[in-house]
Scaffold this active site. Structure first.
Site, PDB file in Angstrom:
ATOM      1  N   HIS A  26       0.837  -1.202   0.000  1.00 16.37           N
ATOM      2  CA  HIS A  26       0.000   0.000   0.000  1.00 16.37           C
ATOM      3  C   HIS A  26       0.871   1.251   0.000  1.00 16.37           C
ATOM      4  O   HIS A  26       1.618   1.505   0.948  1.00 16.37           O
ATOM      5  CB  HIS A  26      -0.895  -0.037   1.244  1.00 16.37           C
ATOM      6  CG  HIS A  26      -1.876   1.083   1.330  1.00 16.37           C
ATOM      7  ND1 HIS A  26      -1.854   2.014   2.343  1.00 16.37           N
ATOM      8  CD2 HIS A  26      -2.920   1.408   0.539  1.00 16.37           C
ATOM      9  CE1 HIS A  26      -2.847   2.871   2.184  1.00 16.37           C
ATOM     10  NE2 HIS A  26      -3.515   2.532   1.093  1.00 16.37           N
ATOM     11  N   HIS A  67      -1.664  10.563  -2.799  1.00 12.20           N
ATOM     12  CA  HIS A  67      -2.891   9.980  -2.249  1.00 12.20           C
ATOM     13  C   HIS A  67      -4.036  10.977  -2.165  1.00 12.20           C
ATOM     14  O   HIS A  67      -5.185  10.637  -2.427  1.00 12.20           O
ATOM     15  CB  HIS A  67      -2.620   9.411  -0.853  1.00 12.20           C
ATOM     16  CG  HIS A  67      -3.836   8.821  -0.216  1.00 12.20           C
ATOM     17  ND1 HIS A  67      -4.638   9.531   0.675  1.00 12.20           N
ATOM     18  CD2 HIS A  67      -4.422   7.609  -0.353  1.00 12.20           C
ATOM     19  CE1 HIS A  67      -5.647   8.771   1.053  1.00 12.20           C
ATOM     20  NE2 HIS A  67      -5.541   7.594   0.458  1.00 12.20           N
TER      21      HIS A  67
END
Length: 366
Positions: A26, A67
């Site tokens: 991730h 992100h």
């Protein structure tokens, strides 16, 4: 001696057939500032099967790996461009050109406006090392270069951030992502590229209107978060999963959708989500498994439960090294069990057949 060697190779070949769940790094790996090329490289080095990234568009339509749609939580944008924030105090990626973003230094994630590091024991956010934002092109080059240099086939899971938000600025982020991938001839489901987004209707658009053959994963979270206009309560129902199975290959839900917890973080049991997904041919890769932030008392027990009881197909994790180490120990234990189990009639029968064939061959040679 020759016979013993052959038998050993035979048993080893049988054991090596055991597979493990996928491990998805991730944002790369948790030990360096997220999503930088350095963090991605560390994820590959740890052995992650897939690296997960997020992409947003700049003002000049360049795909940046970040992100959030704003820059304040991971960069020094407030110092470099003190008058470019909006009325809410945030500086948004879409308000900057790529050339401007190249000047920023990327740090370990912190809370905007007060500078408190989100994960205190990770890489220090006040480090003087100048990490930088990466583009999607650079990330693809890293993936392809790594695969070529190592002879391995690692993959990239690209989250398309907030398509609805980008459309308000007349930007079709999904189209630009596909154009970028097409330039590398990355178009087929067998290519090492997967797309995902929280806006599930966008996945349908990518498949049916944009005609992409790439694998698609559906991200799912709580409706109350307002990540998109998608109704996750419906899409994680049995009917919703069945409908999605005509478009996507996997779901990537919040891990709390896979199991039920009590207020103390103790797992009470499974939901039906994984069962329904598997019944409809979909894999399940929950997010996010973090060793420094997780429900319950033991990270290893959490992984163990999702592996053996929830029976997920993989883990989206900030700590791919930790999850991989646990899975390797599990696989090693399975190897031992495999050999022990097959010392019973099935393996004995196979060995007898092999011995018989070798005897017959030896007679022919004589």
């Amino acid at each position: 001696m020759f016979l013993i060697i052959v038998l050993c190779l035979y048993v080893v070949g049988r054991v090596q057939g055991v597979s493990r769940p996928l491990v998805i790094g991730h944002r790369g790996a948790a030990y360096l500032p997220e999503l930088t090329l350095a963090a991605q490289s560390m994820g590959y080095a740890f052995g992650a099967d897939i690296i997960e990234i997020d992409v947003c568009l700049t003002r000049d339509n360049q795909l940046i790996v970040i992100h959030d749609i704003y820059l304040d939580g991971v960069s020094n944008v407030a110092e470099m461009f003190p008058n470019r924030n909006r009325s809410n105090g945030y500086s948004y990626v879409i308000d900057f050109d790529l050339e401007e973003l190249r000047r920023l230094t990327i740090r370990e994630r912190f809370r905007p406006f007060n500078g408190t590091q989100i994960f205190p024991l990770r890489f220090p956010s006040n480090s003087v090392i100048a990490f930088q934002l990466a583009t999607l092109n650079e990330t693809i080059e890293l993936l392809l270069g790594f695969n070529r240099a190592t002879g391995q086939q690692r993959q990239l899971l690209i989250e398309i951030k907030k398509p609805e938000y980008h459309s308000k600025y007349n930007k079709s982020i999904s189209s630009i992502v596909l154009e970028t991938l097409n330039a590398y001839n990355l178009k087929e489901p067998s290519d090492p590229i997967i797309l995902q987004t929280f806006h599930i209707e966008e996945l349908i658009h990518i498949r049916r209107n944009l005609g992409s053959k790439l694998r698609l994963f559906a991200l799912m979270t709580w409706n109350r978060i307002n990540e998109s206009s998608s109704d996750y309560d419906f899409y994680r129902s049995e009917e919703g999963i069945r409908n999605l199975s005509n478009v996507i290959q996997a779901i990537t839900p919040n891990l709390e959708f896979v199991v039920n917890y009590d207020s103390n973080g103790t797992i009470l049991g499974n939901t039906n989500l994984t069962k329904w997904a598997h019944q409809n041919g979909l894999a399940v890769y929950p997010f996010t498994f973090r060793r420094d932030s997780f429900p319950g008392r033991s990270f290893e027990q959490l992984i163990q439960y999702f592996l053996h009881t929830a029976r997920v197909d993989g883990f989206i994790t900030d700590h791919p090294d930790v999850v991989l180490e646990y899975l390797r120990r599990e696989m090693a234990a399975k190897d031992v069990i495999f050999i022990e189990q097959n010392s019973s009639s099935s393996l004995v029968s196979s060995m007898l057949i092999l011995l018989f064939n070798m005897i017959m061959i030896s007679k022919i040679i004589v």
